[in-house]
Motif scaffolding. Structure first.
Motif, PDB file in Angstrom:
ATOM      1  N   GLY A  48       1.179  -1.688  -0.220  1.00 29.48           N
ATOM      2  CA  GLY A  48       0.034  -0.028  -0.116  1.00 29.48           C
ATOM      3  C   GLY A  48       0.794   1.383   0.119  1.00 29.48           C
ATOM      4  N   LEU A  49       0.458   2.324  -0.329  1.00 24.63           N
ATOM      5  CA  LEU A  49       0.698   3.453   0.276  1.00 24.63           C
ATOM      6  C   LEU A  49       1.243   4.291   1.693  1.00 24.63           C
ATOM      7  CD1 LEU A  49      -0.344   5.532  -3.141  1.00 24.63           C
ATOM      8  CD2 LEU A  49       2.371   4.675  -2.699  1.00 24.63           C
ATOM      9  N   SER A  50       1.793   5.162   1.664  1.00 19.61           N
ATOM     10  CA  SER A  50       1.748   6.054   2.960  1.00 19.61           C
ATOM     11  C   SER A  50       1.216   7.575   2.500  1.00 19.61           C
ATOM     12  CB  SER A  50       3.765   6.358   3.379  1.00 19.61           C
ATOM     13  OG  SER A  50       4.129   7.305   2.332  1.00 19.61           O
ATOM     14  N   GLU A  51       0.810   7.902   3.353  1.00 22.17           N
ATOM     15  CA  GLU A  51      -0.211   9.178   3.000  1.00 22.17           C
ATOM     16  C   GLU A  51       1.074  10.086   2.780  1.00 22.17           C
ATOM     17  OE1 GLU A  51      -0.478  10.322   7.448  1.00 22.17           O
ATOM     18  OE2 GLU A  51      -2.312  10.167   6.819  1.00 22.17           O
ATOM     19  N   ARG A  52       2.612   9.851   2.940  1.00 19.94           N
ATOM     20  CA  ARG A  52       3.198  10.706   2.346  1.00 19.94           C
ATOM     21  C   ARG A  52       3.378  10.532   0.850  1.00 19.94           C
ATOM     22  NH1 ARG A  52       9.744  10.260   4.226  1.00 19.94           N
ATOM     23  NH2 ARG A  52       9.607   7.799   2.650  1.00 19.94           N
ATOM     24  N   ALA A  53       3.273   9.543  -0.002  1.00 22.16           N
ATOM     25  CA  ALA A  53       3.644   9.414  -1.473  1.00 22.16           C
ATOM     26  C   ALA A  53       2.622   9.613  -2.347  1.00 22.16           C
ATOM     27  CB  ALA A  53       3.318   7.625  -1.108  1.00 22.16           C
ATOM     28  N   ALA A  54       0.876   9.447  -1.430  1.00 22.29           N
ATOM     29  CA  ALA A  54      -0.304   9.583  -1.842  1.00 22.29           C
ATOM     30  C   ALA A  54      -0.207  11.243  -2.190  1.00 22.29           C
ATOM     31  CB  ALA A  54      -1.304   9.551  -0.966  1.00 22.29           C
ATOM     32  N   GLU A  55      -0.205  11.573  -0.897  1.00 20.35           N
ATOM     33  CA  GLU A  55       0.102  13.667  -1.170  1.00 20.35           C
ATOM     34  C   GLU A  55       1.048  13.935  -2.497  1.00 20.35           C
ATOM     35  OE1 GLU A  55       1.554  15.218   2.797  1.00 20.35           O
ATOM     36  OE2 GLU A  55      -0.642  14.111   3.948  1.00 20.35           O
ATOM     37  N   LYS A  56       2.977  13.612  -2.452  1.00 18.98           N
ATOM     38  CA  LYS A  56       3.449  13.594  -3.552  1.00 18.98           C
ATOM     39  C   LYS A  56       2.507  13.846  -4.542  1.00 18.98           C
ATOM     40  CE  LYS A  56       7.970  12.796  -5.028  1.00 18.98           C
ATOM     41  NZ  LYS A  56       9.464  12.662  -4.784  1.00 18.98           N
ATOM     42  N   PHE A  57       2.264  11.695  -5.156  1.00 24.65           N
ATOM     43  CA  PHE A  57       1.520  11.638  -6.342  1.00 24.65           C
ATOM     44  C   PHE A  57       0.242  12.736  -6.332  1.00 24.65           C
ATOM     45  CE2 PHE A  57      -1.457   9.453  -9.382  1.00 24.65           C
ATOM     46  CZ  PHE A  57      -0.634   8.619  -9.855  1.00 24.65           C
ATOM     47  N   GLU A  58      -0.945  12.719  -5.506  1.00 24.94           N
ATOM     48  CA  GLU A  58      -1.529  13.914  -5.447  1.00 24.94           C
ATOM     49  C   GLU A  58      -1.153  15.529  -5.945  1.00 24.94           C
ATOM     50  OE1 GLU A  58      -5.840  15.743  -3.561  1.00 24.94           O
ATOM     51  OE2 GLU A  58      -4.209  14.618  -2.437  1.00 24.94           O
ATOM     52  N   ARG A  59      -0.160  15.772  -5.547  1.00 29.41           N
ATOM     53  CA  ARG A  59       0.427  17.356  -5.876  1.00 29.41           C
ATOM     54  C   ARG A  59       0.867  16.740  -7.090  1.00 29.41           C
ATOM     55  NH1 ARG A  59       3.515  16.893  -1.602  1.00 29.41           N
ATOM     56  NH2 ARG A  59       5.119  16.059  -2.333  1.00 29.41           N
ATOM     57  N   VAL A  60       1.161  15.804  -7.895  1.00 28.06           N
ATOM     58  CA  VAL A  60       2.425  15.672  -9.013  1.00 28.06           C
ATOM     59  C   VAL A  60       1.180  15.729 -10.319  1.00 28.06           C
ATOM     60  CG1 VAL A  60       3.526  14.591 -10.987  1.00 28.06           C
ATOM     61  CG2 VAL A  60       4.348  14.886  -8.965  1.00 28.06           C
ATOM     62  N   PHE A  61       0.094  14.435  -9.638  1.00 29.55           N
ATOM     63  CA  PHE A  61      -0.877  14.483 -11.202  1.00 29.55           C
ATOM     64  C   PHE A  61      -2.408  14.562 -11.084  1.00 29.55           C
ATOM     65  CE2 PHE A  61       2.614  10.822 -10.959  1.00 29.55           C
ATOM     66  CZ  PHE A  61       3.225  10.444 -12.501  1.00 29.55           C
ATOM     67  N   GLY A  62      -2.777  14.997  -9.714  1.00 27.45           N
ATOM     68  CA  GLY A  62      -3.322  15.644  -9.733  1.00 27.45           C
ATOM     69  C   GLY A  62      -4.772  14.790  -9.306  1.00 27.45           C
ATOM     70  N   GLN A  63      -3.801  13.319  -9.046  1.00 28.77           N
ATOM     71  CA  GLN A  63      -5.072  12.477  -8.681  1.00 28.77           C
ATOM     72  C   GLN A  63      -4.794  12.455  -7.283  1.00 28.77           C
ATOM     73  OE1 GLN A  63      -4.900   8.913 -11.139  1.00 28.77           O
ATOM     74  NE2 GLN A  63      -7.218   7.652  -9.987  1.00 28.77           N
ATOM     75  N   LYS A  64      -5.974  12.040  -6.718  1.00 27.08           N
ATOM     76  CA  LYS A  64      -6.134  11.436  -4.702  1.00 27.08           C
ATOM     77  C   LYS A  64      -5.368   9.688  -4.991  1.00 27.08           C
ATOM     78  CE  LYS A  64      -8.204  12.445  -0.566  1.00 27.08           C
ATOM     79  NZ  LYS A  64      -6.963  13.234   0.111  1.00 27.08           N
ATOM     80  N   LEU A  65      -4.727   9.508  -4.122  1.00 24.56           N
ATOM     81  CA  LEU A  65      -5.188   8.055  -3.721  1.00 24.56           C
ATOM     82  C   LEU A  65      -5.246   7.520  -2.417  1.00 24.56           C
ATOM     83  CD1 LEU A  65      -1.384   7.372  -6.051  1.00 24.56           C
ATOM     84  CD2 LEU A  65      -4.342   6.639  -6.821  1.00 24.56           C
ATOM     85  N   THR A  66      -5.862   6.560  -2.509  1.00 25.62           N
ATOM     86  CA  THR A  66      -5.802   6.260  -0.783  1.00 25.62           C
ATOM     87  C   THR A  66      -4.798   5.524  -0.500  1.00 25.62           C
ATOM     88  OG1 THR A  66      -8.419   5.231  -1.412  1.00 25.62           O
ATOM     89  CG2 THR A  66      -6.741   4.348   0.234  1.00 25.62           C
ATOM     90  N   ALA A  67      -4.737   6.205   1.561  1.00 25.09           N
ATOM     91  CA  ALA A  67      -3.153   5.396   2.018  1.00 25.09           C
ATOM     92  C   ALA A  67      -4.237   5.295   3.084  1.00 25.09           C
ATOM     93  CB  ALA A  67      -2.986   7.188   1.130  1.00 25.09           C
ATOM     94  N   GLU A  68      -3.438   4.968   4.176  1.00 25.14           N
ATOM     95  CA  GLU A  68      -3.751   4.920   4.959  1.00 25.14           C
ATOM     96  C   GLU A  68      -2.642   5.349   6.435  1.00 25.14           C
ATOM     97  OE1 GLU A  68      -4.399   0.720   6.250  1.00 25.14           O
ATOM     98  OE2 GLU A  68      -5.454   0.434   4.737  1.00 25.14           O
ATOM     99  N   LYS A  69      -2.532   5.791   7.339  1.00 31.36           N
ATOM    100  CA  LYS A  69      -1.496   6.454   8.290  1.00 31.36           C
ATOM    101  C   LYS A  69      -0.910   5.722   8.811  1.00 31.36           C
ATOM    102  CE  LYS A  69      -5.116  10.143  10.354  1.00 31.36           C
ATOM    103  NZ  LYS A  69      -5.218  10.869  11.111  1.00 31.36           N
ATOM    104  N   SER A  70      -1.258   4.016   8.476  1.00 29.90           N
ATOM    105  CA  SER A  70      -0.322   3.129   9.818  1.00 29.90           C
ATOM    106  C   SER A  70       0.449   2.665   8.648  1.00 29.90           C
ATOM    107  CB  SER A  70      -1.188   2.078   9.811  1.00 29.90           C
ATOM    108  OG  SER A  70      -1.807   1.649   8.316  1.00 29.90           O
ATOM    109  N   ARG A  71       0.857   3.449   7.658  1.00 27.84           N
ATOM    110  CA  ARG A  71       1.325   2.712   6.409  1.00 27.84           C
ATOM    111  C   ARG A  71       3.016   3.233   6.647  1.00 27.84           C
ATOM    112  NH1 ARG A  71      -0.759  -1.920   4.662  1.00 27.84           N
ATOM    113  NH2 ARG A  71      -2.312  -1.076   3.011  1.00 27.84           N
TER     114      ARG A  71
END
Length: 329
Positions: A48-71
């Motif tokens: 899965g993805l960490s919150e940090r990776a999901a935020e970076k992906f959204e900044r670059v591609f504008g798409q929100k991905l599901t992430a979990e705090k426990s990642r």
């Protein structure tokens, strides 16, 4: 890779370098300290993805991905490949490797007792072991003596091998190699005291950078116009030839320890466990042995020790796992 060697590798890499580690976390751990690859690709957590990776992906591609705090951040760099190209999905070998990996001894025994591509028998006692071994391997290794073409001989060498759970002891690779050599001697193929002979399978045990031969390389001795020569696979697919006297330290390789067989692949194999339990008989050892084979595997093992080995896993604690996975564990 052991912990100390991995630390040296990472220390030597430039800060901006990308390091890609490829392997199988379920195979045997390194001989030296640690179980680094397993700690990095620790089991029990869904990818899965960490919150940090999901935020970076959204900044670059504008798409929100599901992430979990426990990642943990390490989640972002671990990828598990699940498609097996060594043997067909649903084959007996695939099912056996999955059962062993899951610690399901009952399922593993059921598969081994079905026959066909998988067979099982209790390890013969010492009185009958040599005779039983000869009956199982004689034809495969006698055929090597008549080969004259290096390419054909090396291909035949990858058709069959004997895998031993131990290196030493009456059921270990060293003893089994001596038994096979004695069998060939009695068949009239070699002379007493002759260290190298046509058809001898051998493994390099010490690196020789000048010759380009390294610990674990497997080759074969053949007789040619210039006498005995040792042949090893080359990077270009063509055999490389060496004078036998030029070889670095080496040993017979009709039988290999499971640990030494890592990285190799054979069409068929005989896997031998000793007639008594030992701490080295683990799930990882059986899984590694089973996954060296493409088509057919024969296992010699006492039933109770086969079961106990499947239930026993290697446990090492280096702190690496906790450091990487932290709160996600």
């Amino acid at each position: 890779i052991d912990l100390a060697l991995l630390a040296k590798l990472l220390a030597a890499a430039r800060p901006e370098a990308r390091v890609i580690l490829v392997g199988d976390k379920d195979q045997l751990a390194s001989v030296e300290a640690g179980s680094a690859f397993r700690d990095i690709c620790t089991s029990g957590f869904a990818n899965g993805l960490s919150e940090r990776a999901a935020e970076k992906f959204e900044r670059v591609f504008g798409q929100k991905l599901t992430a979990e705090k426990s990642r943990a951040p390490v989640h972002d760099v671990v990828v598990e490949l699940r498609e097996n190209f060594r043997f067909a999905e649903g084959s007996g070998l695939a099912e056996l490797s999955e059962a062993v990996n899951a610690g399901d001894a009952g399922r593993a025994r059921t598969l081994l007792e079905k026959g066909d591509a998988l067979t099982w028998r209790p390890t013969p006692n010492m009185h009958n072991f040599a005779r039983a071994l000869e009956g199982s391997v004689r034809e495969q290794f006698l055929a090597l003596r008549n080969e004259t073409d290096p390419t054909t001989a090396l291909a035949r060498l990858s058709e069959f091998t004997v895998l031993c759970a131990l290196r030493r002891g009456p059921f270990g690779a060293e003893s089994v190699n001596r038994m096979i050599e004695r069998m060939l001697l009695e068949a009239g193929d070699i002379q007493p005291g002759e260290a190298n002979f046509p058809g001898r399978a051998l493994m390099i045990t010490r690196n020789d950078y000048d010759a380009g031969l390294f610990n674990g390389d497997i080759g074969i001795v053949l007789r040619g116009a210039r006498g005995l020569r040792a042949f090893f696979p080359g990077d270009d697919g063509l055999p490389r030839s060496f004078a036998v006297a030029r070889l670095p330290e080496h040993a017979s390789a009709f039988a290999l320890s499971v640990h030494k067989s890592q990285g190799s692949e054979f069409r068929e194999a005989l896997l031998i466990l000793p007639d008594r339990d030992a701490p080295v008989l683990t799930r990882e050892l059986l899984y590694t042995g089973a996954t060296r084979v493409r088509e057919r595997l024969e296992v010699w093992a006492p039933r109770q020790f086969l079961d106990s080995a499947i239930g026993r896993t290697v446990r090492r604690s280096s702190g690496l796992r906790d450091s990487l996975w932290g709160a996600a564990k």
